[in-house]
Design a protein around this motif. Sequence first.
Motif, PDB file in Angstrom:
ATOM      1  N   LEU A 134       0.719  -1.009   0.026  1.00 23.02           N
ATOM      2  CA  LEU A 134      -0.143  -0.138  -0.024  1.00 23.02           C
ATOM      3  C   LEU A 134       0.948   1.271   0.058  1.00 23.02           C
ATOM      4  O   LEU A 134       1.829   1.335   0.956  1.00 23.02           O
ATOM      5  N   PRO A 141      -3.215   7.143   1.574  1.00 24.08           N
ATOM      6  CA  PRO A 141      -3.248   6.193   0.584  1.00 24.08           C
ATOM      7  C   PRO A 141      -3.397   6.653  -0.690  1.00 24.08           C
ATOM      8  O   PRO A 141      -4.032   7.465  -1.167  1.00 24.08           O
ATOM      9  N   SER A 143      -1.871   4.275  -3.821  1.00 25.92           N
ATOM     10  CA  SER A 143      -2.178   3.123  -4.622  1.00 25.92           C
ATOM     11  C   SER A 143      -1.788   1.894  -3.877  1.00 25.92           C
ATOM     12  O   SER A 143      -1.217   1.581  -3.007  1.00 25.92           O
ATOM     13  N   LEU A 144      -2.324   0.688  -4.605  1.00 25.71           N
ATOM     14  CA  LEU A 144      -2.201  -0.575  -3.914  1.00 25.71           C
ATOM     15  C   LEU A 144      -1.529  -1.526  -5.020  1.00 25.71           C
ATOM     16  O   LEU A 144      -2.175  -1.621  -6.224  1.00 25.71           O
ATOM     17  N   SER A 195     -10.609  -3.391  -2.039  1.00 26.63           N
ATOM     18  CA  SER A 195      -9.882  -2.406  -2.478  1.00 26.63           C
ATOM     19  C   SER A 195     -10.042  -0.874  -1.913  1.00 26.63           C
ATOM     20  O   SER A 195      -9.228  -0.152  -1.258  1.00 26.63           O
ATOM     21  N   LEU A 199      -7.569   1.249   0.265  1.00 23.14           N
ATOM     22  CA  LEU A 199      -7.460   2.640  -0.156  1.00 23.14           C
ATOM     23  C   LEU A 199      -8.109   3.888   0.246  1.00 23.14           C
ATOM     24  O   LEU A 199      -8.000   5.083  -0.120  1.00 23.14           O
ATOM     25  N   ARG A 230      -5.654   5.493  -6.871  1.00 22.77           N
ATOM     26  CA  ARG A 230      -6.969   6.562  -6.637  1.00 22.77           C
ATOM     27  C   ARG A 230      -6.917   7.561  -7.581  1.00 22.77           C
ATOM     28  O   ARG A 230      -6.341   8.328  -7.828  1.00 22.77           O
TER      29      ARG A 230
END
Length: 244
Positions: A134, A141, A143-144, A195, A199, A230
């Motif tokens: 993460l 946050p 991006s993953l 998700s 996020l 995001r």
Amino acid sequence: MSSAPERRLRADRARQAADVIRRQVVQRSYPDGVLPDERFLAAEFSASRNTIREALALLREEGLIERVPGVGTVVVTEKCVHGLDRLMGLAETLHEQGEVTNDIRAAGPIRPPSSVARRLRLADGEPVVYVERLRRLDGLPLSLDLTYLPVDVGAPLLAQDLRNHDIFSLIEQTSGQRLGAADVALEAVNADLHSATVLEVPRGAALLVVERLSHFADGRPVDLEFIRLRGDRLTMRAVLDRRD
């Protein structure tokens, strides 16, 4: 050449204005983050004030601006600009826009799906190193990232500082080889419940999914990533050339 219809729906004009204003917001073109008043914008876009109000409402729904009594319409969310012109890690790309850190959610060897193995030119059943991060920009946050690497490339990274460094720079440092090019695909999706939770966005919020296969300079594929970004915090920019 036929001319555009003289009468257009106000919603069409509002969308047209919103697109231009959004660009100005992302480029941080408004002094102190305060937009001009509705009368100025109406003159700028040769539109009615009601049309401008609809345009601003669209941008409020996106979470970019808000109306503040006594101040006016102000920018409340600044998007980061991510260039697509060079193969770079997130921290390299956004180094002027804030501090990128990584929460390491998983890191270690796994048996990959056969499609992943093929793309990394590995035999079926051959393990890979999987890293899930993460990624945060100034603590929020962004991006993953799900990353698959051949064991000889990925295993040395497990002893490195994955929290504070891009995988790209660590790959080049530990392997002694330079990265070359990458195949990239972009797709917009709605955030699933998991998700969205990770996020910290509403379920169904817009995410930009980047699928990227990076190669060493000699052409060997070494880093396959699936990145959920995001949409409210990032905008992609590139310079495209039509010349032969």
